[in-house]
Scaffold this motif. Structure first.
Motif, short mmCIF file in Angstrom:
data_model
loop_
_atom_site.label_atom_id
_atom_site.label_comp_id
_atom_site.label_asym_id
_atom_site.label_seq_id
_atom_site.Cartn_x
_atom_site.Cartn_y
_atom_site.Cartn_z
N ARG A 82 -9.29 8.69 -9.25
CA ARG A 82 -9.56 7.33 -8.77
C ARG A 82 -9.81 6.38 -9.94
O ARG A 82 -9.31 5.25 -9.96
CB ARG A 82 -10.77 7.33 -7.82
CG ARG A 82 -10.47 7.90 -6.45
CD ARG A 82 -11.61 7.67 -5.46
NE ARG A 82 -12.87 8.26 -5.88
CZ ARG A 82 -13.24 9.52 -5.64
NH1 ARG A 82 -12.43 10.33 -4.97
NH2 ARG A 82 -14.40 9.96 -6.05
N GLN A 83 -10.56 6.85 -10.94
CA GLN A 83 -10.83 6.03 -12.12
C GLN A 83 -9.53 5.72 -12.87
O GLN A 83 -9.31 4.57 -13.27
CB GLN A 83 -11.81 6.77 -13.03
CG GLN A 83 -12.18 6.01 -14.28
CD GLN A 83 -13.09 6.84 -15.18
OE1 GLN A 83 -12.92 8.06 -15.32
NE2 GLN A 83 -14.06 6.18 -15.78
N VAL B 138 -3.09 3.62 -2.88
CA VAL B 138 -3.27 2.50 -3.80
C VAL B 138 -2.52 1.29 -3.26
O VAL B 138 -1.61 1.43 -2.44
CB VAL B 138 -2.76 2.81 -5.23
CG1 VAL B 138 -3.48 4.02 -5.82
CG2 VAL B 138 -1.26 3.03 -5.25
N SER C 157 -7.48 3.18 -10.76
CA SER C 157 -8.11 1.85 -10.84
C SER C 157 -7.88 1.23 -12.21
O SER C 157 -7.63 0.03 -12.32
CB SER C 157 -9.61 1.95 -10.55
OG SER C 157 -9.83 2.35 -9.22
N GLY C 158 -7.95 2.06 -13.25
CA GLY C 158 -7.72 1.59 -14.61
C GLY C 158 -6.30 1.09 -14.84
O GLY C 158 -6.05 0.30 -15.75
N VAL D 297 -8.03 1.72 -4.20
CA VAL D 297 -7.82 3.12 -4.55
C VAL D 297 -8.76 4.02 -3.74
O VAL D 297 -9.97 3.78 -3.68
CB VAL D 297 -8.05 3.35 -6.06
CG1 VAL D 297 -7.99 4.83 -6.41
CG2 VAL D 297 -7.04 2.56 -6.88
N TYR E 108 -4.52 -0.83 -10.05
CA TYR E 108 -4.24 -0.72 -8.63
C TYR E 108 -5.49 -1.08 -7.83
O TYR E 108 -6.61 -0.79 -8.24
CB TYR E 108 -3.78 0.68 -8.25
CG TYR E 108 -2.60 1.17 -9.05
CD1 TYR E 108 -1.59 0.31 -9.48
CD2 TYR E 108 -2.48 2.50 -9.39
CE1 TYR E 108 -0.51 0.78 -10.21
CE2 TYR E 108 -1.40 2.98 -10.12
CZ TYR E 108 -0.43 2.11 -10.53
OH TYR E 108 0.64 2.57 -11.25
N ALA E 109 -5.29 -1.68 -6.69
CA ALA E 109 -6.39 -2.06 -5.80
C ALA E 109 -6.50 -1.04 -4.67
O ALA E 109 -5.59 -0.26 -4.43
CB ALA E 109 -6.13 -3.45 -5.22
N CYS F 283 -0.45 -2.11 -4.88
CA CYS F 283 0.05 -2.71 -6.11
C CYS F 283 1.32 -3.51 -5.83
O CYS F 283 1.85 -3.47 -4.72
CB CYS F 283 0.31 -1.65 -7.17
SG CYS F 283 1.66 -0.54 -6.79
N ARG G 156 0.86 -1.18 0.00
CA ARG G 156 0.00 0.00 0.00
C ARG G 156 0.90 1.24 0.00
O ARG G 156 1.85 1.31 0.77
CB ARG G 156 -0.93 0.01 1.21
CG ARG G 156 -1.98 -1.08 1.14
CD ARG G 156 -2.88 -1.11 2.37
NE ARG G 156 -3.63 0.11 2.61
CZ ARG G 156 -4.76 0.46 2.00
NH1 ARG G 156 -5.27 -0.33 1.09
NH2 ARG G 156 -5.37 1.58 2.30
#
Length: 178
Positions: free
Chosen positions: A25-26, A47, A29-30, A36, A33-34, A49, A3
């Motif tokens: 955030r979009q 994030v 996430s795109g 977010v 990454y988890a 990753c 994180r």
């Protein structure tokens, strides 16, 4: 997965670099990454990753440039690193208002020789302390009335800097620990 707190410099400050947090955030996430999440409207995100810090910074900076057409420096810190900043605060007994205490995060440790000749504490010896990849600045009369440590450091120590007030630093650490 690790994180990270993403500290984007200059986002939504002064009107030149507007990035809606929902779009940030979009974007993150795109990139795959988890976890977010964003904090405030000023370029703070968390994030998860598998990337190392350097790879993460490069990917986020490139994606923001591609999506929003602007160069936005990104610094990253882990929960452990933010905890170290908080626990290592040499001004902890001096400040009484988290909005007036700044943590100026450095992209890398400055060259010791440059630091020796360009010590930022000379700007205000009572209110500035240098830590590990961070400079602490107490601004009793507010940040606008305090010496511009960020500009001094970038010009003289040749590293990127982004500042956060203490309330934001503590909240980001909580989000990372979360």
């Amino acid at each position: 997965m690790t994180r990270y707190a993403l500290l984007l410099r200059g986002i939504n400050v002064g009107g030149r670099t507007k990035v809606p947090m929902a779009e940030l955030r979009q974007l993150l996430s795109g990139l795959g990454y988890a976890g977010v999440a964003t904090l405030l409207q000023s370029g703070n995100a968390v994030v998860e990753c598998d990337h190392g810090p350097g790879e993460l910074v490069a990917e986020v900076e490139r994606a923001i440039g591609d999506r929003f057409g602007m160069a936005v420096p990104c610094l990253v810190r882990t929960e452990e690193q933010l905890r170290g900043v908080i626990e290592g605060n040499p001004l902890a007994t001096v400040h009484d208002d988290g909005a007036k205490l700044l943590a100026l995060f450095l992209s890398e440790a400055p060259d010791p020789e440059l630091l020796r000749h360009n010590d930022p504490t000379r700007l205000d010896a009572n209110h500035i302390r240098v830590g590990e990849r961070v400079i602490y600045q107490w601004c009793p009369d507010g940040a606008r009335n305090a010496p511009d440590v960020r500009r001094f450091v970038e010009q003289n120590l040749k590293v990127s800097v982004t500042a956060r007030n203490w309330n934001t630093v503590c909240r980001l650490r909580e989000m990372l620990a979360g």
